[in-house]
Design an enzyme around this catalytic site. Sequence first.
Site, PDB file in Angstrom:
ATOM      1  N   TYR A   1      67.536 -10.958  62.580  1.00 48.23           N
ATOM      2  CA  TYR A   1      68.118 -10.460  63.819  1.00 48.23           C
ATOM      3  C   TYR A   1      67.847 -11.380  64.990  1.00 48.23           C
ATOM      4  CZ  TYR A   1      63.610  -8.929  65.765  1.00 48.23           C
ATOM      5  OH  TYR A   1      62.346  -8.905  66.291  1.00 48.23           O
TER       6      TYR A   1
ATOM      7  N   GLU B   1      50.051 -15.357  68.414  1.00 47.43           N
ATOM      8  CA  GLU B   1      51.086 -14.991  69.393  1.00 47.43           C
ATOM      9  C   GLU B   1      50.900 -13.523  69.746  1.00 47.43           C
ATOM     10  OE1 GLU B   1      55.102 -15.223  67.756  1.00 47.43           O
ATOM     11  OE2 GLU B   1      54.431 -14.437  65.831  1.00 47.43           O
TER      12      GLU B   1
ATOM     13  N   LYS C   1      62.771 -14.720  61.872  1.00 44.31           N
ATOM     14  CA  LYS C   1      62.980 -13.515  62.699  1.00 44.31           C
ATOM     15  C   LYS C   1      63.577 -12.441  61.794  1.00 44.31           C
ATOM     16  CE  LYS C   1      64.243 -12.243  67.432  1.00 44.31           C
ATOM     17  NZ  LYS C   1      62.999 -11.639  67.880  1.00 44.31           N
TER      18      LYS C   1
ATOM     19  N   LEU D   1      56.600 -17.024  65.637  1.00 38.58           N
ATOM     20  CA  LEU D   1      58.028 -17.195  65.894  1.00 38.58           C
ATOM     21  C   LEU D   1      58.147 -18.198  67.042  1.00 38.58           C
ATOM     22  CD1 LEU D   1      60.911 -16.115  65.183  1.00 38.58           C
ATOM     23  CD2 LEU D   1      60.727 -14.816  67.311  1.00 38.58           C
TER      24      LEU D   1
HETATM   25  O1  PSZ Z   1      62.940  -6.449  74.239  1.00 36.51           O
HETATM   26  C1  PSZ Z   1      61.880  -6.871  73.754  1.00 36.51           C
HETATM   27  O2  PSZ Z   1      60.809  -6.271  73.839  1.00 36.51           O
HETATM   28  C2  PSZ Z   1      61.896  -8.185  73.053  1.00 36.51           C
HETATM   29  S1  PSZ Z   1      63.266  -9.140  72.983  1.00 36.51           S
HETATM   30  C3  PSZ Z   1      62.500 -10.345  72.113  1.00 36.51           C
HETATM   31  C4  PSZ Z   1      61.215 -10.011  71.884  1.00 36.51           C
HETATM   32  C5  PSZ Z   1      60.864  -8.763  72.427  1.00 36.51           C
HETATM   33  N1  PSZ Z   1      60.294 -10.768  71.214  1.00 36.51           N
HETATM   34  C6  PSZ Z   1      60.598 -11.902  70.464  1.00 36.51           C
HETATM   35  C7  PSZ Z   1      59.364 -12.537  69.925  1.00 36.51           C
HETATM   36  C8  PSZ Z   1      58.669 -11.952  68.836  1.00 36.51           C
HETATM   37  O3  PSZ Z   1      59.107 -10.793  68.318  1.00 36.51           O
HETATM   38  C9  PSZ Z   1      57.510 -12.578  68.340  1.00 36.51           C
HETATM   39  C10 PSZ Z   1      56.737 -11.976  67.220  1.00 36.51           C
HETATM   40  N2  PSZ Z   1      57.095 -13.733  68.854  1.00 36.51           N
HETATM   41  C11 PSZ Z   1      57.735 -14.323  69.894  1.00 36.51           C
HETATM   42  C12 PSZ Z   1      58.861 -13.723  70.463  1.00 36.51           C
HETATM   43  C13 PSZ Z   1      59.542 -14.411  71.617  1.00 36.51           C
HETATM   44  O4  PSZ Z   1      60.770 -14.931  71.203  1.00 36.51           O
HETATM   45  P1  PSZ Z   1      61.984 -15.113  72.216  1.00 36.51           P
HETATM   46  O5  PSZ Z   1      61.448 -15.879  73.363  1.00 36.51           O
HETATM   47  O6  PSZ Z   1      62.964 -15.907  71.428  1.00 36.51           O
HETATM   48  O7  PSZ Z   1      62.450 -13.762  72.584  1.00 36.51           O
END
Ligand code: PSZ
Length: 287
Positions: A32, A177, A145, A201
């Site tokens: 996703y 992370e 992801k 990620l």
């Molecule tokens: O709406 C939300 O709470 C969101 S939208 C994207 C995320 C949370 N997190 C993405 C994510 C992640 O799930 C993990 C485990 N590590 C890093 C990230 C950051 O990724 P980006 O910057 O691509 O969203």
Amino acid sequence: MGTILVNDQFLDRENGSVDIEDRGYQFGDGVYEVVRVYGGNMFTAKEHLERLFESAEKIHLTLPFTYDELVARLEKLMEVNQLDTGIIYLQVTRGSSARQHHFPEQTKAVLTAYTKEVARPVADMTAGVKAIITDDVRWLRCDIKSLNLLGNLLAKQEAVSKGGFEAVLHRDGTVTEGSSSNVFIISGDTLYTHPATNLILNGITRREILKLCKEIGLSVAEQAFTLEALANADEVFMASTTAEVMPLVQLDETPVGNGKPGEWTQKLQAAFEEAVQKQCGSLAQTI
Ligand code: PSZ
């Protein structure tokens, strides 16, 4: 926000359905993305959609649409829903088949997407938020992801139950992370963040921040750091598509520095806003 995308069809949300044997539903067998939309324009769409194709390839899932087809469908979805500031959630599952663990020979991948108005978390970005620290119990392919998020969910639930916004994860004392974000520390004039390996990620927001560091004169070290370094850092923040650059001002029960967002973090927030404005031409709310 009443229209959803199912493969190449645009449907009213109440007409969408999930097959009981969809492998996404049964196994989390799919991938996703969440794309941020500011003023009706997608931010870093290319990076997100390319990552979707990469995640799919890593789980041997061939996506039944081209990159350009996907962009066109998402653009149309935003338009029919008149999305201004929010997100597009999209996922692809391996599709439906009689339940078996190994990949079926013939399945049709299922693409679904919807939009949602989501305001920028301006108050939290200004004041900073609390995070808790907990074990990273996830699998070893966090670079994908994937729809499988139980390890992330358990950590986030622990954070929320303790009044925190995020859980900072570590493996044997090395910070990886956040449960749904990347984590950064600043010590002196250097920013540290875990390298983009299988253990995290590689966030699109993370990549944007690393570019912005150069612009504002902050050195970057893509080096894993310890819980001790985290505790001694001058500034700590997390980053994600919806949280942007989010200061962490308390870790468990201990304030970070003076308990307020740090100088470099604020500079990065301003630079991030500028990057959004440049690309999307709009920002609903400013800090
Ligand atoms: O709406 C939300 O709470 C969101 S939208 C994207 C995320 C949370 N997190 C993405 C994510 C992640 O799930 C993990 C485990 N590590 C890093 C990230 C950051 O990724 P980006 O910057 O691509 O969203």
